[in-house]
Scaffold this motif. Sequence first.
Motif, PDB file in Angstrom:
ATOM      1  N   ARG A  84       0.867  -1.189   0.000  1.00 53.26           N
ATOM      2  CA  ARG A  84       0.000   0.000   0.000  1.00 53.26           C
ATOM      3  C   ARG A  84       0.898   1.231   0.000  1.00 53.26           C
ATOM      4  NH1 ARG A  84      -2.587  -0.903   5.268  1.00 53.26           N
ATOM      5  NH2 ARG A  84      -0.621  -1.933   5.571  1.00 53.26           N
ATOM      6  N   ASP A  85       0.970   1.872  -1.131  1.00 49.91           N
ATOM      7  CA  ASP A  85       1.800   3.057  -1.278  1.00 49.91           C
ATOM      8  C   ASP A  85       1.036   4.298  -0.824  1.00 49.91           C
ATOM      9  OD1 ASP A  85       3.601   1.281  -2.395  1.00 49.91           O
ATOM     10  OD2 ASP A  85       3.175   1.871  -4.461  1.00 49.91           O
ATOM     11  N   PHE A  86       1.757   5.406  -0.697  1.00 53.10           N
ATOM     12  CA  PHE A  86       1.134   6.659  -0.294  1.00 53.10           C
ATOM     13  C   PHE A  86       1.657   7.771  -1.184  1.00 53.10           C
ATOM     14  CE2 PHE A  86       0.761  10.492   2.407  1.00 53.10           C
ATOM     15  CZ  PHE A  86      -0.596  10.440   2.648  1.00 53.10           C
ATOM     16  N   THR A  87       0.741   8.486  -1.808  1.00 52.94           N
ATOM     17  CA  THR A  87       1.102   9.653  -2.594  1.00 52.94           C
ATOM     18  C   THR A  87       1.042  10.854  -1.666  1.00 52.94           C
ATOM     19  OG1 THR A  87       0.194   8.639  -4.585  1.00 52.94           O
ATOM     20  CG2 THR A  87       0.560  11.020  -4.632  1.00 52.94           C
ATOM     21  N   PHE A  88       2.215  11.391  -1.334  1.00 52.36           N
ATOM     22  CA  PHE A  88       2.344  12.476  -0.374  1.00 52.36           C
ATOM     23  C   PHE A  88       2.273  13.820  -1.091  1.00 52.36           C
ATOM     24  CE2 PHE A  88       5.025  15.653   1.661  1.00 52.36           C
ATOM     25  CZ  PHE A  88       4.550  15.652   2.959  1.00 52.36           C
ATOM     26  N   ARG A  89       1.515  14.728  -0.528  1.00 51.05           N
ATOM     27  CA  ARG A  89       1.474  16.110  -1.010  1.00 51.05           C
ATOM     28  C   ARG A  89       1.483  17.014   0.219  1.00 51.05           C
ATOM     29  NH1 ARG A  89       0.195  19.164  -5.423  1.00 51.05           N
ATOM     30  NH2 ARG A  89      -0.816  21.152  -5.002  1.00 51.05           N
ATOM     31  N   SER A  90       2.438  17.931   0.252  1.00 51.63           N
ATOM     32  CA  SER A  90       2.516  18.854   1.383  1.00 51.63           C
ATOM     33  C   SER A  90       1.623  20.062   1.112  1.00 51.63           C
ATOM     34  CB  SER A  90       3.959  19.327   1.591  1.00 51.63           C
ATOM     35  OG  SER A  90       4.321  20.311   0.635  1.00 51.63           O
ATOM     36  N   ILE A 121      10.031   3.472   1.133  1.00 49.11           N
ATOM     37  CA  ILE A 121      11.153   4.105   0.452  1.00 49.11           C
ATOM     38  C   ILE A 121      10.549   5.158  -0.460  1.00 49.11           C
ATOM     39  CG2 ILE A 121      12.724   2.116   0.548  1.00 49.11           C
ATOM     40  CD1 ILE A 121      12.031   1.639  -2.440  1.00 49.11           C
ATOM     41  N   CYS A 122      11.349   6.126  -0.855  1.00 48.96           N
ATOM     42  CA  CYS A 122      10.871   7.168  -1.764  1.00 48.96           C
ATOM     43  C   CYS A 122      11.936   7.379  -2.829  1.00 48.96           C
ATOM     44  CB  CYS A 122      10.598   8.472  -1.009  1.00 48.96           C
ATOM     45  SG  CYS A 122      10.039   9.804  -2.095  1.00 48.96           S
ATOM     46  N   SER A 123      11.653   6.941  -4.049  1.00 50.52           N
ATOM     47  CA  SER A 123      12.636   7.050  -5.122  1.00 50.52           C
ATOM     48  C   SER A 123      12.373   8.235  -6.046  1.00 50.52           C
ATOM     49  CB  SER A 123      12.694   5.744  -5.923  1.00 50.52           C
ATOM     50  OG  SER A 123      11.432   5.453  -6.460  1.00 50.52           O
ATOM     51  N   SER A 124      11.278   8.979  -5.800  1.00 48.99           N
ATOM     52  CA  SER A 124      11.054  10.184  -6.604  1.00 48.99           C
ATOM     53  C   SER A 124      10.203  11.184  -5.842  1.00 48.99           C
ATOM     54  CB  SER A 124      10.384   9.835  -7.937  1.00 48.99           C
ATOM     55  OG  SER A 124       9.084   9.350  -7.736  1.00 48.99           O
ATOM     56  N   TRP A 125      10.561  12.441  -5.986  1.00 52.06           N
ATOM     57  CA  TRP A 125       9.796  13.530  -5.380  1.00 52.06           C
ATOM     58  C   TRP A 125       9.962  14.765  -6.253  1.00 52.06           C
ATOM     59  CZ3 TRP A 125      14.093  11.332  -3.242  1.00 52.06           C
ATOM     60  CH2 TRP A 125      15.223  12.123  -3.096  1.00 52.06           C
ATOM     61  N   GLN A 126       9.104  15.715  -6.037  1.00 49.61           N
ATOM     62  CA  GLN A 126       9.096  16.921  -6.858  1.00 49.61           C
ATOM     63  C   GLN A 126       8.712  18.113  -5.992  1.00 49.61           C
ATOM     64  OE1 GLN A 126       6.846  16.561 -10.501  1.00 49.61           O
ATOM     65  NE2 GLN A 126       6.025  18.614 -10.259  1.00 49.61           N
ATOM     66  N   THR A 172       5.708  17.068  -3.514  1.00 49.80           N
ATOM     67  CA  THR A 172       4.939  15.842  -3.745  1.00 49.80           C
ATOM     68  C   THR A 172       5.932  14.681  -3.867  1.00 49.80           C
ATOM     69  OG1 THR A 172       4.895  16.232  -6.141  1.00 49.80           O
ATOM     70  CG2 THR A 172       2.986  16.962  -4.890  1.00 49.80           C
ATOM     71  N   ALA A 173       5.526  13.517  -3.398  1.00 47.52           N
ATOM     72  CA  ALA A 173       6.408  12.356  -3.409  1.00 47.52           C
ATOM     73  C   ALA A 173       5.574  11.085  -3.421  1.00 47.52           C
ATOM     74  CB  ALA A 173       7.316  12.364  -2.185  1.00 47.52           C
TER      75      ALA A 173
END
Length: 122
Positions: free
Chosen positions: A52-58, A96-101, A113-114
Amino acid sequence: MPNFPAFPTLGMGDFGPVAPGSSRVARPAVLTAGFGGRYSQRTGNGINPLPRDFTFRSPKLTADKIKALEDFLVGRKGYLPFTFRVPYEATARQFICSSWQTDYTDRLKSVLTATFEENFDP
């Protein structure tokens, strides 16, 4: 769960700086064997078939807070695990987080966002 560092909350509650637009994503790993006549058999693929992944947005954050989040992710190098408590879940999980913007839409504040990918490594 091993003792990995936690994603920074920046003093912004239990989950940290999580904004609308963040989401939980489940991608069950299922193996299917078809036998004809619309008969099939399914089973989970692997020992952890429900990541279960999580799309993070601050929310919009000042440069120093964005830098703290970016520095944490840079320090994890895209492959080192960390813990994060997803909103409305009782306990933290390992990711783990292999990409963020980072989106610089405002002169004074930015949005990060990640994609946090659930990780099961010991």
